[in-house]
Enzyme design. Structure first.
Site, short mmCIF file in Angstrom:
data_model
loop_
_atom_site.label_atom_id
_atom_site.label_comp_id
_atom_site.label_asym_id
_atom_site.label_seq_id
_atom_site.Cartn_x
_atom_site.Cartn_y
_atom_site.Cartn_z
CG HIS A 123 -2.06 -0.92 1.16
ND1 HIS A 123 -1.93 -2.25 1.46
CD2 HIS A 123 -3.35 -0.73 0.81
CE1 HIS A 123 -3.10 -2.85 1.31
NE2 HIS A 123 -3.98 -1.95 0.91
CE LYS A 127 -4.73 -0.10 4.55
NZ LYS A 127 -6.17 0.10 4.61
#
Length: 196
Positions: A123, A127
């Site tokens: 990610h 995140k």
């Protein structure tokens, strides 16, 4: 995600917020009790601090769709049980993208066929959690510890979940990648239309 939901649905629904601080557009309340009139559905893409709001909503018979990933399994179980008792729809998914549903089915087909597996999730650095809520759910489906998930946070990376099933002779790689964040809305919209 909440902002994306607002942009997507603002012309179709009247949207209110619970405990949003100084939101420039949405009418907000400190609690569900303060909301006048009927609330047709509660959409929860917030934080675990909203657990009591979800309990109150189910007790009032309000359908709920949640995508908040920080809840403990016991809390989700409590909400599911209350929803059954109240005969009220409650949908919780760590990831509403349609591709994740297919990804889960493919995992079930592969997990008992190979003795080795590696799980990588990627990610963006923005995140907050690692591993992601989706990765935790997938690990549970695989029957593996969350400690076996290799989490990478890379600047401006797309959301990727990749599982490598292998033996000494061959390898099967399953990969789900979000190309556009609208994928979350598309899958969510399908679920929403089932409850309203």
């Amino acid at each position: 995600m909440g902002s994306r939901m607002y942009d997507y649905y603002k012309d179709e629904f009247t949207i209110i917020g619970i405990d949003l601080i100084k939101h420039p557009v949405v009418q907000t309340y400190n609690s569900l009790k303060e909301c006048e009139g009927n609330v047709d559905v509660i959409v929860d893409f917030s934080s675990v601090e909203c657990f009591d709001v979800l309990l109150e909503g189910l007790n009032r018979g309000i359908p709920i769709l949640s995508g908040t990933t920080g809840y403990k399994i016991e809390e989700i179980d409590t909400l599911n049980q209350l929803a059954r008792e109240k005969n009220t729809p409650f949908v919780w998914k760590a990831n509403y993208a349609k591709g994740i549903k297919l990804f889960s089915k493919l995992i079930q087909s592969c997990k008992n066929e190979f003795e080795l597996l590696d799980f990588i999730e990627v990610h963006a650095t923005t995140k907050k959690d690692a591993p992601s809520g989706t990765a935790k759910v997938l690990a549970n489906e695989l029957g593996i510890s969350e400690n076996k998930i290799q989490s990478l946070r890379i600047n401006q990376a797309p959301a990727i979940h990749e599982i490598l099933f292998s033996s000494l002779d061959e390898r099967v790689i399953l990969r789900h990648e979000i190309i556009n964040k609208k994928a979350f809305i598309t899958g969510f919209d399908e679920e929403l239309r089932k409850v309203i």
